[in-house]
Design an enzyme around this catalytic site. Sequence first.
Site, PDB file in Angstrom:
ATOM      1  N   HIS A 193      -2.919   7.695   6.502  1.00  0.00           N
ATOM      2  CA  HIS A 193      -1.869   8.544   5.920  1.00  0.00           C
ATOM      3  C   HIS A 193      -2.451   9.845   5.367  1.00  0.00           C
ATOM      4  O   HIS A 193      -1.806  10.895   5.420  1.00  0.00           O
ATOM      5  CB  HIS A 193      -1.151   7.817   4.774  1.00  0.00           C
ATOM      6  N   HIS A 200      -4.989   1.683   7.186  1.00  0.00           N
ATOM      7  CA  HIS A 200      -3.629   2.201   7.358  1.00  0.00           C
ATOM      8  C   HIS A 200      -3.362   3.314   6.335  1.00  0.00           C
ATOM      9  O   HIS A 200      -2.838   4.384   6.685  1.00  0.00           O
ATOM     10  CB  HIS A 200      -2.629   1.040   7.182  1.00  0.00           C
ATOM     11  N   GLU A 201      -3.750   3.074   5.073  1.00  0.00           N
ATOM     12  CA  GLU A 201      -3.470   4.059   4.018  1.00  0.00           C
ATOM     13  C   GLU A 201      -4.348   5.307   4.170  1.00  0.00           C
ATOM     14  O   GLU A 201      -3.883   6.427   3.932  1.00  0.00           O
ATOM     15  CB  GLU A 201      -3.652   3.440   2.632  1.00  0.00           C
ATOM     16  N   GLY A 256       0.830  -1.197   0.000  1.00  0.00           N
ATOM     17  CA  GLY A 256       0.000   0.000   0.000  1.00  0.00           C
ATOM     18  C   GLY A 256       0.865   1.247   0.000  1.00  0.00           C
ATOM     19  O   GLY A 256       1.992   1.221   0.516  1.00  0.00           O
ATOM     20  N   CYS A 306       5.402   0.005   7.471  1.00  0.00           N
ATOM     21  CA  CYS A 306       5.095   1.178   6.649  1.00  0.00           C
ATOM     22  C   CYS A 306       6.348   1.539   5.853  1.00  0.00           C
ATOM     23  O   CYS A 306       7.447   1.545   6.407  1.00  0.00           O
ATOM     24  CB  CYS A 306       4.692   2.346   7.549  1.00  0.00           C
ATOM     25  N   LEU A 307       6.162   1.841   4.567  1.00  0.00           N
ATOM     26  CA  LEU A 307       7.313   2.189   3.734  1.00  0.00           C
ATOM     27  C   LEU A 307       7.986   3.473   4.215  1.00  0.00           C
ATOM     28  O   LEU A 307       9.148   3.702   3.916  1.00  0.00           O
ATOM     29  CB  LEU A 307       6.884   2.337   2.265  1.00  0.00           C
ATOM     30  N   GLN A 334       2.959  10.063   1.109  1.00  0.00           N
ATOM     31  CA  GLN A 334       4.240   9.382   1.311  1.00  0.00           C
ATOM     32  C   GLN A 334       5.247   9.709   0.209  1.00  0.00           C
ATOM     33  O   GLN A 334       6.445   9.454   0.379  1.00  0.00           O
ATOM     34  CB  GLN A 334       4.042   7.864   1.373  1.00  0.00           C
TER      35      GLN A 334
HETATM   36 NI    NI Z   1       2.248   3.355   5.722  1.00  0.00          NI
END
Ligand code: NI
Length: 189
Positions: A158, A154-155, A62, A112-113, A67
């Site tokens: 963000h 989660h996304e 995701g 998370c990236l 991000q």
């Molecule tokens: Ni994330």
Amino acid sequence: MGGFVDRRAAFSYLTAMAIRDILILPDPALRKVAKPLADIDDGVRALMDDMLETMYAAPGIGLAAPQIGIDKRLIVLDVSKTEEEDEKEPMVFVNPDIVWTSDETALYEEGCLSIPDYYEEVERPAACRVRYLDRGGDEREIDCESLLATCIQHEIDHLNGVLFIDHLSKLKRDRITKKFTKARKRAAA
Ligand code: NI
């Protein structure tokens, strides 16, 4: 027939996609509330492609526009977890809104990236319903459960400047934030 090439498709494949840089904690851009997209044009669709490419390259399941430093309510997902190109299930959500969540919760180990190599269990509603605009700008709803439910929540977090570490204890959140803040200072020195 064998020599036919769809030049437009080949052109867009070769030129449109690019891997973007992913912002890392504690980048302040990760804490902003992103703005809704007014309309979905070719520029937005190119951004979707870049986000999917960036997510697959990471690799991740995701990615949200903030991000990569884009202040828009746009997320991409693929929870199929396959390496096979023809089995991938890319999903794109514009202006997603959670319109319902289950009382039942589920525990998943999240990462998370933007917070590399850190994983913790997070408790969230086990199922949810999300209203969004698709790639063509049509309004849709999707019922999500299991990994998809966790990932989409989660996304969407963000888009509101919320990170998964905000769902952990203050102790854990402070510890990981400190660690990444130090690393950023070291890198800048
Ligand atoms: Ni994330």
